[in-house]
Design a protein around this motif. Structure first.
Motif, PDB file in Angstrom:
ATOM      1  N   LEU B  23       0.401  -6.095   3.895  1.00 16.61           N
ATOM      2  CA  LEU B  23       0.544  -5.408   2.607  1.00 16.61           C
ATOM      3  C   LEU B  23       1.666  -6.054   1.794  1.00 16.61           C
ATOM      4  N   ALA B  38       7.012  -5.334  -6.589  1.00 15.91           N
ATOM      5  CA  ALA B  38       5.736  -4.694  -6.283  1.00 15.91           C
ATOM      6  C   ALA B  38       5.913  -3.191  -6.111  1.00 15.91           C
ATOM      7  N   ILE B  40       5.633   0.386  -4.454  1.00 19.28           N
ATOM      8  CA  ILE B  40       5.599   0.878  -3.084  1.00 19.28           C
ATOM      9  C   ILE B  40       4.187   1.379  -2.847  1.00 19.28           C
ATOM     10  N   SER B  41       3.642   1.039  -1.735  1.00 20.14           N
ATOM     11  CA  SER B  41       2.272   1.468  -1.478  1.00 20.14           C
ATOM     12  C   SER B  41       2.190   2.991  -1.481  1.00 20.14           C
ATOM     13  N   LYS B  42       1.091   3.482  -1.893  1.00 24.00           N
ATOM     14  CA  LYS B  42       0.748   4.911  -1.865  1.00 24.00           C
ATOM     15  C   LYS B  42       1.513   5.755  -2.892  1.00 24.00           C
ATOM     16  N   THR B  43       2.836   5.618  -2.969  1.00 23.35           N
ATOM     17  CA  THR B  43       3.541   6.478  -3.908  1.00 23.35           C
ATOM     18  C   THR B  43       3.451   5.934  -5.324  1.00 23.35           C
ATOM     19  N   GLY B  44       3.236   4.626  -5.452  1.00 23.24           N
ATOM     20  CA  GLY B  44       3.218   4.041  -6.776  1.00 23.24           C
ATOM     21  C   GLY B  44       4.590   3.976  -7.426  1.00 23.24           C
ATOM     22  N   LEU B  45       5.608   4.265  -6.670  1.00 21.06           N
ATOM     23  CA  LEU B  45       6.955   4.258  -7.238  1.00 21.06           C
ATOM     24  C   LEU B  45       7.557   2.868  -7.214  1.00 21.06           C
TER      25      LEU B  45
END
Lengths: 755, 98
Positions: B23, B38, B40-45
């Protein structure tokens, strides 16, 4: 340059220090309004501790809608006063990585298959029970971690030693600080530093040996630089074969030849005695002498140390006689306070305990101990190696509260608290770490539970030991999969990570700290504590493990410290305070103890100002006559380079966590080997070339970095080991210190081949 | 530039070798040019936009490792002034992004 300066300036124009509250750092044009977060924007800020090194920085975790959105330094925590390092700031990213496992995995026909907790736990119970029935309790074991919570290690320790009857309880702290434990227990009779970070503010001289604080304990290093800035007369001595980032603030650099520092330390003692720099009054009142076998006299020690002239040390270390004398004089200067600090360069050695003793010797000979700014102070690498393993006694020879399995009284005391008969705890120490994994190779350990650590990457001589992991029925309770270790597992259990559970950590300076739960774990992941208690019940020991959460476990563990010299704080106090340093007499209050063995601070000493090494039967600390010893495998014609391994700031241990952070990976994408420019020229290699390091045990290919970020001396190589696919530990040596059983990661002989 | 080549080399190596960071690498290799971080995966933060987050270093260290030479007072070239010149271990918090 791809980056546009305008953007940077724009960003920085609105940026502020992370140390300055209230302003907003804002990368232009990369986020929507809703992502501009101020302090108040998080639903809540949860008090916790950083997940990484042994410094034990307090953090506040910002949570919104059940997600961690930010981590910042806890300004009320004395350790870091609001400061963190890059790893800490990027902590939220480790929670959401895609290789987190959220359901148990069982290996079927060589492939991992998702399964239910019920099936996974039943299988584990069956395999462990069968092994115990057929081969006895010593055929099973537990390998834990200085990153686990104290409650987790406590329950594992009780389950294996008290219920199953196997003392095969070990953990990765054996690989990093066992020699420091050996040093403290032999010299002072009690483990763990008597000093504290607070001593930084009072010291005039810092003697730092075998430690790269700038990268391994960045926040402590910041505290040190701050001290130096405020008091420019502060002298900082850095003794290390490799020049590294910590040297930026060094007044004196001491680049001894790798593996020869015992000569330097004994020669410093020689000069201190010869030049009359000793504190005779202190020596007479508070010390005794030993050669390791028997007591000796001060005169006999003086006779012993006569062999360790500066001239002898010059030959061994390549340091000049003048430099060695100068060091001893600065260390021992009357009226000044001297603090020494060390880490793996001293501990990960076949003479690690001796090196620790020699450092303590210097403080005892000069009386520079037990007063503000004067103390020997070992730095720990993991967030709770002290709190969860040393104090909980989760090593094969220990019991909770700094007790030993070989001591009948200790077994009785613990058995009483555990509610078992004392004869259920074996008086014989179990297998220490390297033995344990050798027994896996030999097929004698049939089932092993690994919690919160990655031994397939972190054990020395890994290619020898890893097949043993394949052979053994292996349970790996981990947050991520695959790791080099979980690859070998028969069952992988999904573990809750850090702020997804609550519990207690204990850092380098005896500071016990509570980590609150901030969010729920993903999917079916569970805290390790739940798994272990569940396992205990399934094995039929339910009556011994009636706990209603971590606080309950803490309350029982607390009893193990009552009446010892390491009484801990209550759970309620820990939840309120921002860390409490033990001893906490009668478990009362939140004040704790900054320094031990000195009246007025140490609650066990009545008379103010009195120094009392009460953990020794004669109340005296021991000055040890320890001989010179080099590394087990020094360079020779066939393997002409000395390899040492270590860390870089951006990555931590085996990279299972830091490897999840894009920014950290981009900053340092790969493990590498540092080479001196002379050697690079001679070998015909340059930056970026791939070389193969070959030892008697294995080989690894690494990209070359010529003299950066550190500068190893000619003939020396330095390699980082965080990258799974460049298994640096296939090269390192598994020789251990005979006292501490800690392996010598810091010195082995290799040759370099161009690829 | 040699440094640039080396960086590319590391990234290429990483694609093949970082088994654990699929990832991460996708994120790394998809956006290295812009210097953006980039999600953060999943949180979109994005962490770098958060209050008080130490900004990554957006340039190469081709002028040596002593950040304060340019950033203590600012205006050396176009270097912005650090708000905390008393903190000399800059890379404790600020990571390289290029």
């Amino acid at each position: 340059m791809n980056f546009t300066r305008r953007n940077f300036i724009k960003a920085c124009a609105v940026s502020t220090a992370m140390l300055t509250a209230g302003c907003s750092v804002n990368k232009s044009g990369t986020q929507t309004e809703s992502q501009k977060l101020n302090k108040s924007d998080a639903d809540s800020w949860v008090k916790s501790v950083c997940r990484y090194c042994g410094t034990g920085c307090g953090v506040l975790i910002g949570v919104t809608n059940g997600k961690v959105i930010a981590v910042k330094g806890d300004p009320d925590n004395e350790v870091n006063k609001g400061l963190l390092c890059a790893k800490g700031y990027y902590l939220p990213q480790i929670l959401t990585a895609d290789d987190r496992i959220t359901q148990p995995l069982v290996k079927k026909n060589g492939k991992f298959v998702e399964t239910s907790w019920e099936e996974a736990m039943n299988l584990i119970t069956e395999k462990f029970s069968n092994a115990i029935d057929e081969y006895g309790p010593a055929s099973v074991g537990f390998y834990g971690s200085g990153q686990a919570l104290a409650e987790e290690e406590y329950v594992a320790n009780k389950l294996f030693k008290g219920a199953i009857g196997s003392n095969n309880v070990e953990g990765n702290p054996r690989l990093c600080m066992a020699s420091a434990v050996g040093g403290y227990t032999t010299t002072f009779g009690a483990d763990e530093p008597m000093g504290a970070y607070e001593d930084f503010e009072h010291a005039d001289v810092f003697f730092i040996i075998g430690s790269n604080m700038a990268e391994c304990h960045p926040v402590l290093f910041a505290r040190l630089t701050d001290k130096k800035r405020q008091d420019p007369h502060t002298k900082i001595i850095i003794a290390d074969p490799r020049r590294h980032r910590s040297h930026k603030i060094a007044d004196i650099s001491v680049p001894f030849k790798p593996g020869t520092d015992l000569a330097l330390l004994n020669a410093m003692a020689y000069v201190i005695i010869e030049e009359g720099l000793t504190d005779e009054d202190f020596i007479a009142k508070h010390t005794s002498f030993s050669n390791g076998q028997a007591k000796i006299t001060y005169d006999q020690f003086k006779e012993f140390i006569k062999d360790f002239t500066p001239e002898f040390a010059e030959k061994k270390t390549n340091l000049s006689v003048d430099r060695i004398r100068e060091l001893a004089r600065i260390f021992a200067e009357p009226g000044k306070n001297t603090m020494s600090m060390w880490t793996m360069g001293i501990n990960q050695r076949v003479a690690g305990v001796w090196a620790n003793n020699m450092l303590h010797n210097l403080h005892l000979l000069t009386g520079k101990i037990c007063r503000p700014g004067s103390t020997p102070f070992s730095l720990t690498g993991q967030p709770s190696a002290c709190g969860s393993v040393r104090e909980v006694g989760a090593l094969c020879h220990l019991l909770p509260g700094h007790r030993g399995v070989a001591n009948a009284k200790h077994r009785e005391e613990i058995a009483k608290i555990w509610g078992i008969s004392a004869d259920r705890i074996s008086p014989k120490p179990g297998y220490h770490t390297m033995q344990l994994f050798q027994k896996c190779v030999d097929g004698d350990v049939k089932a092993l539970w690994v919690m919160c650590t990655n031994p397939a990457q972190s054990l020395p001589n890994a290619t020898h030991y890893n097949p043993g992991l394949e052979k053994t029925f292996l349970v790996v309770a981990e947050t991520y999969h695959p790791t080099l270790t979980s690859k070998y597992a028969d069952v992988v259990l999904p573990a809750a990570l850090w702020c997804e559970k609550e519990g207690v950590y204990g850092n380098t300076e005896r500071r016990t700290q509570h980590l609150a739960k901030a969010i729920d774990p993903p999917g079916e992941a569970r805290p390790d504590l739940d798994m272990l208690i569940d396992f205990a019940h399934r094995l039929g020991y339910g009556s011994l493990f009636q706990y209603d959460g971590p606080e309950d476990v803490w309350n029982e563990y607390l009893k193990c410290t009552t009446g010892t010299d390491m009484e801990l704080a209550t759970y309620q106090s820990l939840k309120e305070a921002h860390g409490i340093q033990w001893p906490v007499k009668d478990h009362k209050g939140i004040q704790g103890t900054v320094r031990r063995f000195i009246g007025g601070e140490d609650p066990y000493i009545k008379e103010k100002g009195k120094i009392d090494f009460y953990a020794k039967p004669d109340n005296r600390a021991v000055i040890f006559a320890r001989p010179y010893k080099e590394g087990e495998e020094m360079p020779d014609a066939e393997y002409p380079f000395c390899l040492t391994t270590g860390r870089i700031l951006e990555h931590w241990h085996t990279g299972t966590m830091t490897g999840k952070c894009p920014a950290l990976n981009r900053a340092v994408p790969s493990s590498y080997v540092e080479v001196h420019s002379k050697d690079a020229t001679q070998l015909g290699i340059k930056n970026g070339d791939i070389v193969r390091l070959v030892s008697r045990r294995g080989s690894v290919e690494l990209p070359v970095q010529v003299e950066r970020p550190g500068i190893p001396q000619p003939g020396m190589l330095f390699a980082t080991w965080f990258e799974a696919d460049r298994l640096v530990n296939s090269v390192t040596i598994d020789a251990v210190d005979p006292g501490s059983k800690e392996p010598e990661f810091k010195i082995c002989a290799v040759r370099v081949e161009k690829v | 530039m040699e440094q640039h080549k080396r960086l590319l080399f590391f990234i290429v190596c990483s694609v093949f070798l970082l088994m654990l960071g699929v990832l991460t690498l996708t994120a790394c290799s998809s956006q290295p040019q812009s210097g953006e971080i980039a999600d953060i995966s999943k949180t979109g933060l994005q962490q770098e936009v958060l209050t008080g987050f130490p900004p990554p270093i957006p340039h190469k260290l081709d002028r040596g490792d002593d950040c304060l030479v340019c950033h203590r007072q600012g205006e050396v070239g176009e270097a912005p002034k650090t708000p905390h010149p008393e903190n000399i271990p800059c890379r404790q918090c600020h990571v390289l992004s290029e």
